[in-house]
Write an enzyme that holds these catalytic residues in place. Structure first.
Site, PDB file in Angstrom:
ATOM      1  N   ASN A 110       0.867  -1.176   0.000  1.00 39.03           N
ATOM      2  CA  ASN A 110       0.000   0.000   0.000  1.00 39.03           C
ATOM      3  C   ASN A 110       0.906   1.228   0.000  1.00 39.03           C
ATOM      4  OD1 ASN A 110      -1.839   2.007   0.429  1.00 39.03           O
ATOM      5  ND2 ASN A 110      -2.405   1.392   2.522  1.00 39.03           N
ATOM      6  N   TRP A 111       1.027   1.827  -1.174  1.00 41.11           N
ATOM      7  CA  TRP A 111       1.948   2.967  -1.296  1.00 41.11           C
ATOM      8  C   TRP A 111       1.364   4.253  -0.727  1.00 41.11           C
ATOM      9  CZ3 TRP A 111       4.731   2.885  -6.770  1.00 41.11           C
ATOM     10  CH2 TRP A 111       5.625   1.810  -6.800  1.00 41.11           C
ATOM     11  N   LYS A 112       0.058   4.250  -0.461  1.00 45.42           N
ATOM     12  CA  LYS A 112      -0.608   5.465   0.046  1.00 45.42           C
ATOM     13  C   LYS A 112      -0.298   6.647  -0.891  1.00 45.42           C
ATOM     14  CE  LYS A 112      -0.301   3.433   4.613  1.00 45.42           C
ATOM     15  NZ  LYS A 112      -0.275   3.590   6.054  1.00 45.42           N
TER      16      LYS A 112
ATOM     17  N   HIS B 185      -9.687   1.115   4.583  1.00 47.46           N
ATOM     18  CA  HIS B 185      -8.426   1.329   5.307  1.00 47.46           C
ATOM     19  C   HIS B 185      -8.676   2.338   6.429  1.00 47.46           C
ATOM     20  CE1 HIS B 185      -4.399   2.711   6.227  1.00 47.46           C
ATOM     21  NE2 HIS B 185      -3.961   1.583   5.709  1.00 47.46           N
TER      22      HIS B 185
ATOM     23  N   GLU C   2      -7.108   4.808   7.465  1.00 40.63           N
ATOM     24  CA  GLU C   2      -6.908   6.231   7.115  1.00 40.63           C
ATOM     25  C   GLU C   2      -8.115   6.777   6.368  1.00 40.63           C
ATOM     26  OE1 GLU C   2      -3.089   5.687   5.247  1.00 40.63           O
ATOM     27  OE2 GLU C   2      -2.236   5.216   7.210  1.00 40.63           O
TER      28      GLU C   2
ATOM     29  N   GLU D  88      -5.643  -4.749  10.615  1.00 38.91           N
ATOM     30  CA  GLU D  88      -4.630  -3.705  10.773  1.00 38.91           C
ATOM     31  C   GLU D  88      -4.921  -2.903  12.034  1.00 38.91           C
ATOM     32  OE1 GLU D  88      -2.470  -2.580   6.967  1.00 38.91           O
ATOM     33  OE2 GLU D  88      -4.301  -1.414   6.995  1.00 38.91           O
TER      34      GLU D  88
ATOM     35  N   GLY E 222       2.214   2.437  10.869  1.00 39.04           N
ATOM     36  CA  GLY E 222       3.179   3.520  10.730  1.00 39.04           C
ATOM     37  C   GLY E 222       3.875   3.913  12.019  1.00 39.04           C
TER      38      GLY E 222
ATOM     39  N   SER F  19       3.105  -1.857  10.509  1.00 41.03           N
ATOM     40  CA  SER F  19       4.542  -1.908  10.772  1.00 41.03           C
ATOM     41  C   SER F  19       5.173  -3.257  10.438  1.00 41.03           C
ATOM     42  CB  SER F  19       4.835  -1.511  12.230  1.00 41.03           C
ATOM     43  OG  SER F  19       4.486  -0.149  12.438  1.00 41.03           O
TER      44      SER F  19
ATOM     45  N   GLY G 141       2.759  -1.122   4.326  1.00 45.53           N
ATOM     46  CA  GLY G 141       2.804   0.294   3.994  1.00 45.53           C
ATOM     47  C   GLY G 141       4.241   0.754   3.811  1.00 45.53           C
ATOM     48  N   GLY G 142       4.792   1.364   4.871  1.00 47.23           N
ATOM     49  CA  GLY G 142       6.124   1.983   4.804  1.00 47.23           C
ATOM     50  C   GLY G 142       7.199   1.103   4.185  1.00 47.23           C
TER      51      GLY G 142
HETATM   52  P1  PGA Z   1       2.622   0.467   7.712  1.00 47.64           P
HETATM   53  O1  PGA Z   1       1.178   0.714   7.007  1.00 47.64           O
HETATM   54  O2  PGA Z   1       3.158  -0.834   7.153  1.00 47.64           O
HETATM   55  O3  PGA Z   1       3.443   1.655   7.292  1.00 47.64           O
HETATM   56  O4  PGA Z   1       2.389   0.402   9.159  1.00 47.64           O
HETATM   57  C1  PGA Z   1       0.303  -0.358   6.795  1.00 47.64           C
HETATM   58  C2  PGA Z   1      -0.975   0.141   6.205  1.00 47.64           C
HETATM   59  O5  PGA Z   1      -1.415   1.253   6.532  1.00 47.64           O
HETATM   60  O6  PGA Z   1      -1.593  -0.552   5.380  1.00 47.64           O
END
Ligand code: PGA
Length: 257
Positions: free
Chosen positions: A14-16, A97, A99, A168, A174, A214, A235-236
């Site tokens: 997930n590159w956001k 998600h 966010e 999640e 994050g 994470s 994500g990250g």
């Molecule tokens: P993260 O994000 O790996 O940076 O914690 C995961 C996500 O939001 O899908």
């Protein structure tokens, strides 16, 4: 040890709101010619999807979206429909998600509609659920997950169509503080039990449950070793092609073990 041989591992990036030509080029270059015993997908920002699909057409990597509209067509500025995503070559889409829930006011009902739209257009929905820090500390994680899973899936008929659920925990996204493999397994097995009630044993046992929050190249292996952790939503760490590749390799290896 993952003893379930029926569920193929899946890793989703997930590159956001990140990425650019440099990330696209290095990511694409690192995946060309690679084979994994796992499904791999990258969800870049919409604008990069078509380019990435072209670059990755001879690879095993799928492209997914980070969202989908709950509307089918019409005067909805800024929206992208399931049909458009499908036509663009997208295979999967993230739905709900945290966010999107916290910053864009998405709720379980909008997720339910989006899941229906995605399924009806041949996209595989990845429904995201998870509790926040206060809920985690108050030990009401399972109450929150129960609500999210049952409300988002209310009236959703699968009829053989595929869906995944990503657990999640918001406190892990994050933050660098991943859930332990034990916590992930505990919540995943709870989700599996709820899915059995909704869809019966055979279907529930075929649904892949991903962990996200994470995930790194260093904790991926232990998370994937848990019986009900069938994949990872990253994500990250997916913004570093070398790290993401290592995570995909762990998933591939977990399928063989
Ligand atoms: P993260 O994000 O790996 O940076 O914690 C995961 C996500 O939001 O899908």
């Amino acid at each position: 040890m993952n003893t379930n041989t029926k569920r193929k591992p899946i890793v989703i990036a997930n590159w956001k709101l990140n990425g650019g030509l440099e990330l696209i080029c290095t990511s694409v270059a690192s995946f060309i010619g690679k084979h994994f015993e796992a499904d791999i997908a990258i969800c870049p920002p919409y604008i990069y999807m078509r380019d990435m699909l072209t670059f990755l057409q001879h690879s095993e990597i799928s492209i997914g979206s980070q969202n989908v509209s709950k509307f089918k067509s019409g005067a909805y500025t800024g929206e992208t429909s399931a049909q458009m995503l499908k036509e663009a070559g997208c295979k999967i889409c993230l739905i709900g998600h945290s966010e999107r829930r916290s910053m864009f006011k998405e709720n379980n009902l909008s997720c339910q509609i989006k899941i229906g739209n995605a399924l009806n257009h041949g996209l595989m929905p990845i429904l995201c659920v998870g509790e926040n820090k206060e809920e985690h500390d108050a030990k009401i994680t399972k109450d929150m997950i129960f609500r999210q899973v049952t409300e988002c899936l209310e009236g959703v008929e699968l009829d053989g169509r595929k869906i995944c659920i990503a657990y999640e925990p918001i406190w892990a996204i994050g933050t660098g503080a991943s859930a332990t493999p034990e916590i992930a397994q505990d919540v995943h097995s709870f989700i599996r039990q709820e899915l059995i009630k909704l869809y019966g044993e055979e279907t529930a046992n075929s649904i892949r449950l991903l962990y996200g929050g994470s995930v790194t190249k260093d904790n991926a292996k232990d998370l994937l070793a848990k019986e009900d952790v069938d994949g990872l939503l990253v994500g990250g760490a997916s913004l570093d092609p070398g790290h993401f590749l290592a995570i995909c390799q762990h998933a591939s290896d977990s399928s063989a073990s």
